[in-house]
Design an enzyme around this catalytic site. Structure first.
Site, PDB file in Angstrom:
ATOM      1  N   SER A   1       0.837  -1.195   0.000  1.00  0.00           N
ATOM      2  CA  SER A   1       0.000   0.000   0.000  1.00  0.00           C
ATOM      3  C   SER A   1       0.871   1.244   0.000  1.00  0.00           C
ATOM      4  CB  SER A   1      -0.889   0.026   1.256  1.00  0.00           C
ATOM      5  OG  SER A   1      -1.552   1.259   1.401  1.00  0.00           O
TER       6      SER A   1
ATOM      7  N   TYR B   1      -3.139  -0.815   9.852  1.00  0.00           N
ATOM      8  CA  TYR B   1      -3.000  -1.097   8.414  1.00  0.00           C
ATOM      9  C   TYR B   1      -1.601  -0.748   7.911  1.00  0.00           C
ATOM     10  CZ  TYR B   1      -4.085  -1.013   3.419  1.00  0.00           C
ATOM     11  OH  TYR B   1      -4.090  -1.251   2.062  1.00  0.00           O
TER      12      TYR B   1
END
Length: 256
Positions: A139, A152
């Site tokens: 990400s 995350y």
């Protein structure tokens, strides 16, 4: 690009996982999809022609079973895509109660430890098949932290550096390990998040959307297909001299 290859995708639920499975099948691969939710997984398999094997990537025995089932069905593994989504619960550190701390640990385990387990138990079969490719979906958040997203971001950052280590370890055996790092992906989830921000900031969805897109060099938000195409490239023999690399798919929102 993937004709004749056997590809395993973890985290292959709705959204990106389903798009990956569909496009890899179109490119000639035989695809195995895996995720925790059996119902969602079976729907993805039915829509894409893939073989569904439910597994929680945090559980070593379930990951071993995923590898065995794939080998029993197809006799080889050429590609592994780790795309499990750890979730994000948006809470700052000072607000984390004991229940949330367990959610935080679970998110990091899903992303980093789950990726490690999948590589540990599927990579030997990729080696036995003559080598191949592992692609880990990380990400933009693996490089930039945002308030409330430490679960995350930490999980994906772990995958990022793990991929460098595995590229060095598995390269001599003919296995390439790379990452694809998406930024925002056009989806109902992103739309809902922008609508929430608009309400919180007393403005409109369009104003939020236009402001965010204006910060992207390409002036567009990447789609699931954009991300999937980058994964397919790294999985294919067209990337046979690439390992330890990351392809950013974020429309120019972040340069690295």
């Amino acid at each position: 690009m993937l004709a004749g290859k056997i590809a395993v995708i973890t985290g292959a639920g709705p959204g990106l996982g389903r798009t990956l499975a569909a496009l890899m099948s179109e490119e000639g691969a035989r695809v195995v999809v895996s995720a925790r939710s059996r119902d969602t997984l079976e729907k993805t398999a039915a829509e894409t022609g893939a073989l569904a094997v439910p597994a929680d990537v945090r559980d070593a025995e379930q990951v071993k079973a995923l590898a065995r089932t794939t080998m029993e069905r197809f006799g080889r593994i050429d590609v592994l895509v780790n795309a499990a989504f750890p979730g994000t619960h948006r809470k700052n550190v000072l607000d984390m109660d004991p229940d949330y701390l367990e959610l935080w640990r679970s998110a990091v385990e899903t992303a980093t430890y789950g990726t490690l387990l999948a590589c540990r138990y599927l990579a030997p079969y990729i080696i036995d098949s003559g080598g191949g490719s592992i692609v880990n979906v990380t990400s933009m958040s693996s490089r930039t932290g945002y308030a409330g997203r430490s679960d995350y971001a930490t999980g994906k950052a772990g995958v990022h550096l793990l991929s460098h280590c595995l590229a060095d370890e598995l390269g001599p055996s003919g296995v390439r390990v790379n990452c694809v790092a998406p930024g925002w992906i056009a989806s109902d989830t992103l739309t809902a998040w922008m609508e929430t921000r608009a309400r919180d900031e007393g403005t409109t969805f369009q104003a939020i959307h236009d402001h965010d897109v204006s910060r992207m060099a390409l002036r567009r938000i990447a789609t699931e297909e954009d991300v999937a195409r980058a994964v397919i490239f790294l999985a294919s023999d067209q990337a046979k001299a690439i390992t330890g690399a990351t392809i950013d798919v974020n429309g120019g929102q972040q340069f690295t």
